[in-house]
Motif scaffolding. Structure first.
Motif, PDB file in Angstrom:
ATOM      1  N   GLU A  99       0.941  -1.237   0.046  1.00 57.41           N
ATOM      2  CA  GLU A  99       0.020  -0.114   0.206  1.00 57.41           C
ATOM      3  C   GLU A  99       0.912   1.343  -0.048  1.00 57.41           C
ATOM      4  O   GLU A  99       1.570   1.381   0.896  1.00 57.41           O
ATOM      5  N   VAL A 100       0.935   1.952  -1.084  1.00 56.59           N
ATOM      6  CA  VAL A 100       1.614   3.230  -1.448  1.00 56.59           C
ATOM      7  C   VAL A 100       0.551   4.356  -0.935  1.00 56.59           C
ATOM      8  O   VAL A 100      -0.296   4.595  -1.680  1.00 56.59           O
ATOM      9  N   ASP A 101       1.099   5.022   0.205  1.00 58.21           N
ATOM     10  CA  ASP A 101       0.310   6.209   0.487  1.00 58.21           C
ATOM     11  C   ASP A 101       1.024   7.705  -0.056  1.00 58.21           C
ATOM     12  O   ASP A 101       1.912   7.755   0.272  1.00 58.21           O
ATOM     13  N   GLU A 102       0.303   8.390  -0.839  1.00 59.02           N
ATOM     14  CA  GLU A 102       0.910   9.584  -1.335  1.00 59.02           C
ATOM     15  C   GLU A 102       0.162  10.757  -0.490  1.00 59.02           C
ATOM     16  O   GLU A 102      -1.177  10.808  -0.887  1.00 59.02           O
ATOM     17  N   PHE A 103       0.541  11.236   0.287  1.00 58.07           N
ATOM     18  CA  PHE A 103      -0.094  12.332   1.224  1.00 58.07           C
ATOM     19  C   PHE A 103      -0.411  13.596   0.659  1.00 58.07           C
ATOM     20  O   PHE A 103       0.386  14.122  -0.266  1.00 58.07           O
ATOM     21  N   LEU A 104      -1.344  14.286   0.896  1.00 53.83           N
ATOM     22  CA  LEU A 104      -1.829  15.462   0.305  1.00 53.83           C
ATOM     23  C   LEU A 104      -1.874  16.366   1.733  1.00 53.83           C
ATOM     24  O   LEU A 104      -1.676  16.235   2.618  1.00 53.83           O
ATOM     25  N   GLY A 105      -2.179  17.722   1.064  1.00 49.78           N
ATOM     26  CA  GLY A 105      -2.265  18.736   2.246  1.00 49.78           C
ATOM     27  C   GLY A 105      -1.063  18.890   2.861  1.00 49.78           C
ATOM     28  O   GLY A 105       0.110  19.151   2.634  1.00 49.78           O
ATOM     29  N   PRO A 106      -1.239  19.330   4.309  1.00 46.53           N
ATOM     30  CA  PRO A 106       0.102  19.542   5.039  1.00 46.53           C
ATOM     31  C   PRO A 106       1.057  18.525   5.062  1.00 46.53           C
ATOM     32  O   PRO A 106       2.407  18.585   5.364  1.00 46.53           O
ATOM     33  N   ASN A 107       0.720  17.240   4.467  1.00 47.51           N
ATOM     34  CA  ASN A 107       1.723  16.064   4.469  1.00 47.51           C
ATOM     35  C   ASN A 107       2.024  16.073   2.933  1.00 47.51           C
ATOM     36  O   ASN A 107       2.753  14.850   2.792  1.00 47.51           O
ATOM     37  N   ALA A 108       1.836  16.972   2.109  1.00 44.38           N
ATOM     38  CA  ALA A 108       2.202  16.842   0.749  1.00 44.38           C
ATOM     39  C   ALA A 108       3.583  16.503   0.556  1.00 44.38           C
ATOM     40  O   ALA A 108       4.390  17.231   1.074  1.00 44.38           O
ATOM     41  N   GLY A 109       3.924  15.659  -0.241  1.00 42.67           N
ATOM     42  CA  GLY A 109       5.358  15.301  -0.700  1.00 42.67           C
ATOM     43  C   GLY A 109       5.708  14.226  -0.169  1.00 42.67           C
ATOM     44  O   GLY A 109       6.923  13.590  -0.234  1.00 42.67           O
ATOM     45  N   LEU A 110       4.930  13.544   1.123  1.00 44.72           N
ATOM     46  CA  LEU A 110       5.663  12.325   1.604  1.00 44.72           C
ATOM     47  C   LEU A 110       4.863  11.381   1.052  1.00 44.72           C
ATOM     48  O   LEU A 110       3.523  11.008   0.596  1.00 44.72           O
ATOM     49  N   ILE A 111       5.656  10.167   0.710  1.00 44.42           N
ATOM     50  CA  ILE A 111       5.099   8.982   0.209  1.00 44.42           C
ATOM     51  C   ILE A 111       5.650   7.917   0.952  1.00 44.42           C
ATOM     52  O   ILE A 111       6.835   7.817   1.157  1.00 44.42           O
ATOM     53  N   VAL A 112       4.834   7.012   1.467  1.00 47.05           N
ATOM     54  CA  VAL A 112       5.095   5.935   2.412  1.00 47.05           C
ATOM     55  C   VAL A 112       4.662   4.647   1.812  1.00 47.05           C
ATOM     56  O   VAL A 112       3.439   4.559   1.358  1.00 47.05           O
ATOM     57  N   ALA A 113       5.270   3.444   2.010  1.00 42.23           N
ATOM     58  CA  ALA A 113       4.818   2.239   1.502  1.00 42.23           C
ATOM     59  C   ALA A 113       4.952   1.381   2.620  1.00 42.23           C
ATOM     60  O   ALA A 113       5.861   1.163   3.629  1.00 42.23           O
ATOM     61  N   GLU A 114       3.500   0.712   2.721  1.00 38.16           N
ATOM     62  CA  GLU A 114       3.468  -0.280   3.867  1.00 38.16           C
ATOM     63  C   GLU A 114       3.185  -1.839   3.266  1.00 38.16           C
ATOM     64  O   GLU A 114       2.453  -1.921   2.190  1.00 38.16           O
ATOM     65  N   ILE A 115       3.435  -2.743   4.151  1.00 37.75           N
ATOM     66  CA  ILE A 115       3.324  -4.117   3.839  1.00 37.75           C
ATOM     67  C   ILE A 115       2.932  -4.779   4.959  1.00 37.75           C
ATOM     68  O   ILE A 115       3.499  -4.548   6.069  1.00 37.75           O
ATOM     69  N   GLU A 116       1.682  -5.479   4.882  1.00 33.35           N
ATOM     70  CA  GLU A 116       1.250  -6.290   5.894  1.00 33.35           C
ATOM     71  C   GLU A 116       1.611  -7.662   5.897  1.00 33.35           C
ATOM     72  O   GLU A 116       1.657  -8.364   4.784  1.00 33.35           O
ATOM     73  N   LEU A 117       2.050  -8.305   7.175  1.00 37.38           N
ATOM     74  CA  LEU A 117       2.925  -9.360   6.867  1.00 37.38           C
ATOM     75  C   LEU A 117       2.109 -10.390   7.965  1.00 37.38           C
ATOM     76  O   LEU A 117       1.413 -10.194   8.765  1.00 37.38           O
ATOM     77  N   SER A 118       2.030 -11.616   7.742  1.00 33.71           N
ATOM     78  CA  SER A 118       1.398 -12.977   8.662  1.00 33.71           C
ATOM     79  C   SER A 118       2.340 -13.126   9.730  1.00 33.71           C
ATOM     80  O   SER A 118       1.758 -13.618  10.875  1.00 33.71           O
ATOM     81  N   ASP A 119       3.636 -12.710   9.891  1.00 34.62           N
ATOM     82  CA  ASP A 119       4.527 -13.282  10.969  1.00 34.62           C
ATOM     83  C   ASP A 119       5.470 -12.092  10.851  1.00 34.62           C
ATOM     84  O   ASP A 119       6.123 -11.552   9.752  1.00 34.62           O
ATOM     85  N   ALA A 120       6.159 -11.660  11.953  1.00 33.07           N
ATOM     86  CA  ALA A 120       7.068 -10.537  12.154  1.00 33.07           C
ATOM     87  C   ALA A 120       8.217 -10.908  11.409  1.00 33.07           C
ATOM     88  O   ALA A 120       9.102  -9.942  11.021  1.00 33.07           O
ATOM     89  N   ASN A 121       8.763 -12.215  11.404  1.00 32.80           N
ATOM     90  CA  ASN A 121      10.134 -12.730  10.601  1.00 32.80           C
ATOM     91  C   ASN A 121       9.991 -13.018   9.169  1.00 32.80           C
ATOM     92  O   ASN A 121      10.541 -13.616   8.816  1.00 32.80           O
ATOM     93  N   GLU A 122       8.452 -12.733   8.731  1.00 33.93           N
ATOM     94  CA  GLU A 122       8.322 -13.160   7.193  1.00 33.93           C
ATOM     95  C   GLU A 122       9.323 -12.376   6.396  1.00 33.93           C
ATOM     96  O   GLU A 122       9.392 -11.332   6.445  1.00 33.93           O
ATOM     97  N   SER A 123       9.574 -13.130   5.273  1.00 32.85           N
ATOM     98  CA  SER A 123      10.567 -12.447   4.216  1.00 32.85           C
ATOM     99  C   SER A 123       9.797 -11.958   3.429  1.00 32.85           C
ATOM    100  O   SER A 123       8.573 -12.722   2.941  1.00 32.85           O
ATOM    101  N   PHE A 124      10.267 -11.112   2.407  1.00 31.60           N
ATOM    102  CA  PHE A 124       9.481 -10.307   1.372  1.00 31.60           C
ATOM    103  C   PHE A 124      10.531  -9.879   0.512  1.00 31.60           C
ATOM    104  O   PHE A 124      11.587  -9.423   0.823  1.00 31.60           O
ATOM    105  N   GLU A 125      10.221  -9.739  -0.761  1.00 35.22           N
ATOM    106  CA  GLU A 125      10.892  -9.030  -1.818  1.00 35.22           C
ATOM    107  C   GLU A 125      10.874  -7.509  -1.723  1.00 35.22           C
ATOM    108  O   GLU A 125       9.776  -7.192  -1.970  1.00 35.22           O
ATOM    109  N   ARG A 126      11.773  -6.870  -1.670  1.00 36.31           N
ATOM    110  CA  ARG A 126      11.579  -5.510  -1.737  1.00 36.31           C
ATOM    111  C   ARG A 126      11.735  -4.746  -3.100  1.00 36.31           C
ATOM    112  O   ARG A 126      12.346  -5.086  -3.968  1.00 36.31           O
TER     113      ARG A 126
END
Length: 155
Positions: A99-126
Motif C-alpha cells: 500500500e503506497v500512500d501519497e499524502f496531500l495537504g499539510p503532508n504533501a510530498g511524503l510518500i510511504v509504502a506499507e506491507i502487512e505480514l502474517s509473521d514478524a519474521n516473514e521474508s519479502f521481496e523489496r
C-alpha cells in the motif's frame, strides 16, 4: 480481532506509479494515545471505524468495523487535529500487496509504502522503489502526521 503486523518504508523513486489509480482516503483520530488509537476513515465510498492497540515492535491489535459514510463524515467533523488526507495506491510485488500512500495537504510530498505480514519474521521481496525503513519511527505514524505534519518537520 486480529494482530496487525506491518512494516513501513519511505519511497525512493516514482517507479511505483505504473499501475491503477488509487483511492482517496480521509482519516481522523478520535483518540490518539500510546495505548490506543481510534480512527475514522472515508475511503472512496466506504467508511470504517478502527481501534488499534499499543504498538509492540511492528505488531499491534486491530479491530475494524464498516460504518455508513454519513456517520464517518459526522465523526470526522469531531476529530482534532485535522484529518489526514492521502491517496492509497495498491501495488503487487513478489507475492505481496504493498500500500503506497501519497499524502496531500499539510503532508504533501511524503510518500510511504506499507506491507502487512502474517509473521514478524516473514521474508519479502523489496521493490526497487523502496527506500529507508521507518517502521520504528513514530513520527511517520498517521496519527502523529495529523498533529505534526511532514511539511512542518525540521528534519
Amino acid at each position: 480481532m486480529a494482530d496487525e503486523i506491518e512494516r513501513k518504508f519511505l519511497v525512493s523513486s516514482d517507479a511505483w506509479r505504473n499501475g491503477p489509480p488509487g483511492v482517496r482516503i480521509c482519516q481522523g483520530y478520535l483518540c490518539r494515545d500510546k495505548e490506543r488509537t481510534v480512527r475514522v476513515r472515508l475511503a472512496g465510498e466506504k467508511a470504517f471505524l478502527t481501534i488499534k492497540g499499543a504498538t509492540s515492535g511492528i505488531s499491534r491489535k486491530e479491530f475494524e468495523y464498516a460504518i455508513p459514510p454519513e456517520e464517518a463524515q459526522a465523526l470526522l467533523d469531531l476529530c482534532l487535529p485535522l484529518p489526514v488526507d492521502k491517496i492509497r495506491h495498491e501495488r503487487k510485488h513478489g507475492g505481496h500487496l504493498w500500500e503506497v500512500d501519497e499524502f496531500l495537504g499539510p503532508n504533501a510530498g511524503l510518500i510511504v509504502a506499507e506491507i502487512e505480514l502474517s509473521d514478524a519474521n516473514e521474508s519479502f521481496e523489496r521493490p526497487d522503489w523502496l527506500g529507508r525503513e521507518v517502521s520504528d519511527e513514530p513520527r511517520y505514524f498517521n496519527a502523529n502526521l495529523a498533529e505534526h505534519p511532514w511539511t512542518e518537520w525540521k528534519t
